[in-house]
Design a protein around this motif. Structure first.
Motif, mmCIF file in Angstrom:
data_model
loop_
_atom_site.group_PDB
_atom_site.id
_atom_site.type_symbol
_atom_site.label_atom_id
_atom_site.label_comp_id
_atom_site.label_asym_id
_atom_site.label_seq_id
_atom_site.Cartn_x
_atom_site.Cartn_y
_atom_site.Cartn_z
ATOM 1 N N ASP A 145 4.125 113.910 95.310
ATOM 2 C CA ASP A 145 2.918 112.561 95.485
ATOM 3 C C ASP A 145 2.702 111.545 94.540
ATOM 4 O O ASP A 145 2.827 110.530 94.795
ATOM 5 C CB ASP A 145 1.675 113.160 96.081
ATOM 6 C CG ASP A 145 1.808 114.002 97.619
ATOM 7 O OD1 ASP A 145 2.970 113.720 98.020
ATOM 8 O OD2 ASP A 145 0.820 114.708 97.937
ATOM 9 N N HIS A 146 2.746 112.102 93.256
ATOM 10 C CA HIS A 146 2.534 111.352 92.030
ATOM 11 C C HIS A 146 3.847 110.600 91.421
ATOM 12 O O HIS A 146 3.659 109.822 90.790
ATOM 13 C CB HIS A 146 1.672 112.044 91.213
ATOM 14 C CG HIS A 146 0.188 112.470 91.496
ATOM 15 N ND1 HIS A 146 -0.628 113.377 91.111
ATOM 16 C CD2 HIS A 146 -0.302 111.818 92.559
ATOM 17 C CE1 HIS A 146 -1.684 113.389 91.627
ATOM 18 N NE2 HIS A 146 -1.782 112.642 92.636
ATOM 19 N N THR A 147 4.623 111.529 91.523
ATOM 20 C CA THR A 147 5.976 110.991 90.902
ATOM 21 C C THR A 147 7.312 111.018 91.375
ATOM 22 O O THR A 147 8.197 110.586 90.887
ATOM 23 C CB THR A 147 6.033 111.849 89.446
ATOM 24 O OG1 THR A 147 6.634 113.382 90.014
ATOM 25 C CG2 THR A 147 4.926 112.272 88.671
ATOM 26 N N GLU A 151 1.883 119.093 86.296
ATOM 27 C CA GLU A 151 1.963 118.882 87.708
ATOM 28 C C GLU A 151 3.142 119.363 88.200
ATOM 29 O O GLU A 151 4.232 119.379 87.442
ATOM 30 C CB GLU A 151 1.934 117.484 88.447
ATOM 31 C CG GLU A 151 0.465 116.944 88.320
ATOM 32 C CD GLU A 151 0.332 115.674 88.742
ATOM 33 O OE1 GLU A 151 1.126 114.832 88.969
ATOM 34 O OE2 GLU A 151 -0.832 115.448 89.371
#
Ligand code: IPM
Ligand code: MN
Length: 376
Positions: A53-55, A46
């Motif tokens: 958003d994820h990390t 990613e």
């Protein structure tokens, strides 16, 4: 045929239309495997807004690791509107790309601007001005004002960005540009602002010195403001353009619209470690997830990728597939083609043509225009 045993490709689809166009480029790379017996091993990671958003980070460590361990990086796009108009945002998707450039040492961004006969009418220029234009821009990517010292004073009323270049930084990209010119039409234009900037004068001096090693290449110099104008007025005069980071950012975008088909333009960022290949069009969030984006720039980026790995025949096959699709009047909607295909249909067709370019297959694509497709 040069055959590479196992080639590791880090795939970073990123944001917006990045994932869908990248998927088509991967289909085409799989077709290269099928036809040329190579073995690509993909490692997905990613980057950009999706990674934030994820990390919380636009370039997570795992992504950087994946890139450092790969033979090449296939990149989609980054950027999300929610960050664009917020000057106070602490993290931005773009930081992921800038960090990746620095960490991988991607010092040369190469953008070929090629015209396609079938698409000349889409150009904002008159067809006679744009016909046959074939320019490559070499943009320095890890130096200059992008990476120089920057800051804002305590009172918040003064800010500065510093432009710095060393002879080494100039020479390593200049050599690539001279060599490229040699394989093309032997003309290299250095674009700078040597009438004002000290760094530009260093570029000129360095290039003049290097030029003696490339006597077969005609070297000329052009101020950036003039170059911006000349690109519109007489784009046909250019062969290879070499320029620093910020000028290259602006001029390469200007050049990219000349052909009228930004969705077709690939790029390569050549690195000290691993090189990266990406379409130049960006994340185009409005079209994300609709399967309407043009995957040709991503597919042609895959062609630059295999070429950089020494697979010239595969690169030619990929370019031929795109050329052939266009000649058949097929394209995504923004090209206003005779036959509108979706992003994934273009990917399927290109992959078929790369895997099996036999005459029967080429002929079969004719039937598509009659609504009879035996390929897809
Ligand atoms: C590009 C982009 C980047 C740049 C941004 C996203 C940081 O515009 O690749 O040209 O300015 O270099
Ligand atoms: Mn840019």
């Amino acid at each position: 045929m040069a055959s590479i045993k196992k080639t590791r490709i880090a795939v970073l689809p990123g944001d917006g239309i990045g994932p869908e166009v990248t998927e088509q480029a991967v289909k085409v790379l799989d077709a290269v495997s099928e036809r040329f017996g190579t073995h690509f091993e993909y490692c997905y990671a990613e980057v950009g807004a999706v990674a934030i958003d994820h990390t919380g980070s636009p370039l997570p460590d795992a992504t950087l690791e994946a890139c450092l361990h790969a033979d090449a990086v296939l990149f989609g796009a980054i950027g999300h509107p929610k960050y664009d108009n917020d000057p106070d945002a602490k993290v931005r998707p773009e930081q992921g790309l800038l960090k990746l450039r620095k960490e991988l040492g991607l010092f040369a961004n190469i953008r070929p601007v090629t015209t396609y006969e079938k698409l000349l009418h889409l150009s904002p220029l008159r067809p006679e001005k744009i016909k046959g234009v074939d320019v490559v821009i070499f943009r320095e990517l890890t130096g200059g004002i992008y990476f120089g010292e920057k800051g804002t004073t305590a009172d918040g009323r003064t800010a500065y960005d510093t432009c710095t270049y060393t002879v080494e930084e100039i020479e390593r990209i200049a050599r690539l540009a001279f060599e490229q010119a040699r394989r093309r039409r032997n003309k290299l234009t250095l674009v700078d602002k040597a009438n004002v900037m000290e760094t530009s004068r260093l570029w000129r001096r360095s290039l003049r010195e290097l030029a003696s090693e490339y006597p077969d290449v005609e070297l000329d110099f052009m101020f950036v403001d003039n170059a911006a104008m000349q690109l519109i007025q007489y784009p046909g005069q250019f062969d290879v353009i070499l320029t620093e980071n910020l000028f290259g950012d602006v001029l390469s975008d200007e050049a990219s619209v000349l052909t009228g088909s930004m969705g077709l333009l690939p790029s390569a960022s050549i690195g000290v470690h691993t090189s990266l290949f990406e379409p130049i069009h960006g994340s185009y969030p409005q079209a994300a997830g609709q399967d309407i984006a043009n995957p040709m720039a991503a597919i042609l980026s895959a062609a630059m990728l295999v070429e950089a790995l020494g697979m010239q025949e595969a690169a030619t096959a990929i370019r031929f597939s795109v050329q052939h699709i266009l000649e058949k009047g097929i394209g995504t909607q923004e090209l206003q083609p005779a036959i509108v295909y979706s992003c994934s249909q273009i990917g399927d067709l290109a992959a078929h043509l790369v895997a099996d370019p036999r005459e029967e297959i080429l002929v079969k694509t004719d039937k598509i225009s009659q609504g009879i497709s035996t390929i897809i």
